[in-house]
Motif scaffolding. Structure first.
Motif, PDB file in Angstrom:
ATOM      1  N   PHE A  87      -7.914   4.149   1.065  1.00  0.00           N
ATOM      2  CA  PHE A  87      -6.607   3.956   0.443  1.00  0.00           C
ATOM      3  C   PHE A  87      -6.786   3.605  -1.037  1.00  0.00           C
ATOM      4  CE2 PHE A  87      -3.226   0.702  -0.516  1.00  0.00           C
ATOM      5  CZ  PHE A  87      -2.159   1.572  -0.581  1.00  0.00           C
ATOM      6  N   ILE A  88      -7.677   2.680  -1.319  1.00  0.00           N
ATOM      7  CA  ILE A  88      -7.942   2.272  -2.696  1.00  0.00           C
ATOM      8  C   ILE A  88      -8.540   3.432  -3.497  1.00  0.00           C
ATOM      9  CG2 ILE A  88      -9.280   0.685  -4.141  1.00  0.00           C
ATOM     10  CD1 ILE A  88      -9.147  -1.316  -1.792  1.00  0.00           C
ATOM     11  N   HIS A  89      -9.440   4.183  -2.861  1.00  0.00           N
ATOM     12  CA  HIS A  89     -10.082   5.311  -3.542  1.00  0.00           C
ATOM     13  C   HIS A  89      -9.053   6.370  -3.940  1.00  0.00           C
ATOM     14  CE1 HIS A  89     -13.134   8.195  -4.650  1.00  0.00           C
ATOM     15  NE2 HIS A  89     -12.637   9.073  -3.795  1.00  0.00           N
ATOM     16  N   THR A  90      -8.081   6.613  -3.086  1.00  0.00           N
ATOM     17  CA  THR A  90      -7.032   7.594  -3.393  1.00  0.00           C
ATOM     18  C   THR A  90      -6.226   7.171  -4.622  1.00  0.00           C
ATOM     19  OG1 THR A  90      -6.829   8.250  -1.069  1.00  0.00           O
ATOM     20  CG2 THR A  90      -4.968   8.734  -2.499  1.00  0.00           C
ATOM     21  N   VAL A  91      -5.880   5.877  -4.682  1.00  0.00           N
ATOM     22  CA  VAL A  91      -5.152   5.365  -5.843  1.00  0.00           C
ATOM     23  C   VAL A  91      -6.013   5.503  -7.096  1.00  0.00           C
ATOM     24  CG1 VAL A  91      -4.036   3.357  -6.892  1.00  0.00           C
ATOM     25  CG2 VAL A  91      -3.806   3.768  -4.430  1.00  0.00           C
ATOM     26  N   ALA A 124      -0.580  -2.592   0.052  1.00  0.00           N
ATOM     27  CA  ALA A 124       0.600  -2.018  -0.609  1.00  0.00           C
ATOM     28  C   ALA A 124       0.283  -1.700  -2.063  1.00  0.00           C
ATOM     29  CB  ALA A 124       1.779  -2.983  -0.535  1.00  0.00           C
ATOM     30  N   VAL A 125       1.163  -0.884  -2.651  1.00  0.00           N
ATOM     31  CA  VAL A 125       1.053  -0.510  -4.060  1.00  0.00           C
ATOM     32  C   VAL A 125       2.387  -0.797  -4.749  1.00  0.00           C
ATOM     33  CG1 VAL A 125       0.810   1.416  -5.681  1.00  0.00           C
ATOM     34  CG2 VAL A 125      -0.686   1.280  -3.692  1.00  0.00           C
ATOM     35  N   THR A 140       3.877   0.946   1.077  1.00  0.00           N
ATOM     36  CA  THR A 140       2.786   0.418   1.882  1.00  0.00           C
ATOM     37  C   THR A 140       1.751   1.517   2.131  1.00  0.00           C
ATOM     38  OG1 THR A 140       3.705   1.018   4.044  1.00  0.00           O
ATOM     39  CG2 THR A 140       4.483  -1.046   3.056  1.00  0.00           C
ATOM     40  N   ASP A 141       0.648   1.145   2.762  1.00  0.00           N
ATOM     41  CA  ASP A 141      -0.417   2.130   2.992  1.00  0.00           C
ATOM     42  C   ASP A 141      -0.043   3.166   4.042  1.00  0.00           C
ATOM     43  OD1 ASP A 141      -0.508   0.428   5.156  1.00  0.00           O
ATOM     44  OD2 ASP A 141      -2.687   0.240   5.196  1.00  0.00           O
ATOM     45  N   SER A 142       1.115   2.979   4.699  1.00  0.00           N
ATOM     46  CA  SER A 142       1.572   3.987   5.662  1.00  0.00           C
ATOM     47  C   SER A 142       2.408   5.077   4.995  1.00  0.00           C
ATOM     48  CB  SER A 142       2.395   3.320   6.772  1.00  0.00           C
ATOM     49  OG  SER A 142       3.562   2.708   6.237  1.00  0.00           O
ATOM     50  N   SER A 143       2.683   4.937   3.704  1.00  0.00           N
ATOM     51  CA  SER A 143       3.491   5.913   2.981  1.00  0.00           C
ATOM     52  C   SER A 143       2.633   7.084   2.513  1.00  0.00           C
ATOM     53  CB  SER A 143       4.149   5.244   1.775  1.00  0.00           C
ATOM     54  OG  SER A 143       4.816   6.192   0.966  1.00  0.00           O
TER      55      SER A 143
END
Length: 564
Positions: free
Chosen positions: A478-482, A530-531, A545-548
């Motif tokens: 998730f962090i890597h994608t951001v 979350a972001v 959130t990370d589910s988005s």
């Protein structure tokens, strides 16, 4: 030829500088292709805008008709949000060197306290609710910062004509050495209530102008009294009228009082009359100390705005765009929010990262704010200075009841300046997962500053000039994608900073902050990973959130092209 005053204004607490006229290249036949941006008016709003444009990498020329900063204290009170913006500009520490801060105010009627204003403050607030500093001092600090930032400041230069076509705005400017012409891709009018730009374009405000007149009298006095604004309804020396008293830095106090209808402007400004009024109020509140007048001015409360702040390639900002009553410290504070909103959008357009249609969001967001403030400010003005017999009866009823009835005192609230929420803006995005957040600043709202774990300061200390991505926890993927999105945007020249809350590696302009206590995540209502995506003016563009399925890259690029 334009001949501004070059004899320094007189002040007991501030030494005025006279800024010389420096002959521009255009006057010697060096006609340039055109400046990217010319800002008209070097008051606080124009200076903040010009500095922010330079921080975004956009060359800027700032035109000022006078040879020195504003004469007198003028606007003195900055809200907490304005101080957060001043921090972004880079001069908050210098503002605070002489400033005084406050969070309380009282209203009096027949020697009774009929309203006690208490503005909220907690350990997560870096700045007090209100900060007082005279406008002349603000402007000098901002001039220094503008020059250090590379803004081209042209003092003693007066705008006399303006014409625009589809590509440029052509300006005629008058100086002590004669007139010259220049042009810019964009011109921003920050030249105040009597805006020359607005007059040349024959634009008119909409809204309400009140007939009541007020006089401001600044006076120097050695007085040990608490800070905070005090409002006196019908003091014995001013029957049927209202007076306000405000402490400003360096031993200067302000008496701001309503004038009787039958008094002419000339009579009101008579120094002997003003001296009698100041002494009468000091006698009333039991002060026996010598004093000296510093500065005086007349004004009428207005609650008016242009219906649109964008007219071709000419944009409007601050009092040139709107006139707001001083009650509730709205005028300059609203203008500062105009400037921080406009700067990043105009910079993105100049740098060809966004369509010019992005400016529609500037006008929509800021006109909506001004109109809402006009409604609130008009209510305050009608209570302070009733414009009709009916409102006078209402005021008297409220004041009489408020002497011993707590429930009615809320009607005397000043409705002080507050930052707007851009929830209905076309560039605010509500994610499907937004309902999972348990509080925190919603999309469109300004950010919540939070005191971080030891040694890290406050959250807003770490935001940059561009977009800010706050990443709260999450799986490494998730962090890597951001991080990939941020890297891609930076490669396109878009200013983005990623702030990671928790463990992990960061690179480039990105940083990592500790939130072991979980206070930051709680303040932002995060239910888990979350972001938060913040615009360059720090308002929340979106959160998820990370589910988005939302992506930082897609949202920013969509926003920059949304109105194209």
């Amino acid at each position: 030829m334009h001949k501004p005053q070059t004899i320094p204004f007189v002040s007991s607490y501030f030494k005025y500088k006279v800024y010389p006229f420096e002959r521009p290249k255009e006057m010697d036949g060096n006609q340039q292709a055109g400046h990217p941006v010319i800002v008209i008016g070097a008051g606080p709003i124009g200076l903040v805008l010009a500095i922010r444009l330079r921080q975004h990498g956009v060359p800027c020329v700032l035109i000022e008709a006078e040879a020195q900063v504003s004469g007198g204290s003028r606007a003195v009170a900055l809200s907490r949000r304005s101080m957060e913006i001043i921090e972004q500009v880079g001069v908050a520490p210098r503002f605070l060197e002489h400033a005084i801060t406050w969070r309380e105010g009282r209203s009096y009627y027949r020697n009774a306290v009929v309203h006690h204003l208490q503005m909220p403050f907690d350990p997560d607030d870096k700045y007090e609710p209100m900060t007082n500093l005279q406008q002349c001092m603000m402007e000098e600090i901002l001039v220094d910062q503008a020059l250090d930032s590379g803004v081209e400041l042209r003092f003693q230069t007066k705008l006399t004509d303006l014409k625009q076509d589809g590509e440029h705005v052509c300006l005629t400017l008058d100086t002590p050495e004669g007139s010259y012409e220049t042009k810019a891709s964009w011109v921003v009018a920050c030249d105040g209530a009597r805006s020359t730009v607005r007059k040349l374009m024959n634009l008119r405000y909409e809204g309400e102008s009140f007939e009541s007149r007020f006089l401001i009298a600044d006076f120097k006095i050695d007085l040990d009294a608490p800070v905070g604004r005090r409002c006196y309804f019908e003091p014995p020396w001013l029957p049927g009228q209202t007076a306000l008293v405000h402490k400003t830095p360096l031993g200067v106090w302000r008496l701001d009082y309503q004038l009787p209808e039958e008094l002419s402007d000339e009579e009101a400004l008579d120094p002997a009359r003003i001296a009698r009024d100041i002494q009468a109020h000091l006698d009333y509140i039991g002060i026996d100390a010598p004093w000296k007048i510093e500065w005086t001015s007349l004004y009428k409360p207005n609650a008016m705005t242009l219906g649109n702040y964008c007219h071709g390639r000419v944009l409007f900002c601050g009092d040139a765009a709107h006139l707001l009553p001083v009650f509730g410290v709205r005028g300059m504070n609203t203008g500062v929010q105009d400037s921080i909103n406009l700067a990043w959008k105009l910079a993105a357009i100049v740098k060809k990262q966004a369509s010019a249609s992005l400016l529609e969001s500037y006008s929509h967001e800021r006109v909506a704010d001004a109109r809402q403030i006009c409604v609130e400010a008009s209510r305050s003005t009608r209570m302070v200075a009733p414009p009709t017999f009916g409102y006078r009866v209402l005021q008297q009823a409220v004041l009489s009841l408020a002497i011993d009835k707590e429930w009615v005192r809320g009607l005397l609230h000043w409705r002080t300046s507050h930052p707007i929420d851009y929830a209905d803006s076309a560039i605010t995005y509500l994610d499907p997962t937004d309902g999972m957040f348990e509080g925190g600043p919603p999309p469109g709202a300004p950010p919540r500053n939070v005191g971080l774990d030891a040694g890290q300061g406050f959250l807003l200390d770490h935001t940059g000039a561009g977009f800010t991505v706050l990443v709260f926890g999450g799986h490494p993927d998730f962090i890597h994608t951001v991080q990939q999105d941020v890297n891609d945007l930076v490669s396109r020249g878009v200013e983005v900073r990623m702030i990671q809350l928790g463990r992990g590696n960061v690179s480039g302009n990105n940083i990592r902050l500790s939130d072991e206590s979980g206070r930051l995540a709680a303040a932002y209502g995060c239910p888990g990973p979350a972001v938060y995506l913040l615009r360059p003016d720090q308002h929340v563009l979106s959160r998820w959130t990370d589910s988005s399925e939302s992506r930082v890259r897609d949202l920013i690029l969509r926003m920059l092209d949304l109105l194209a």
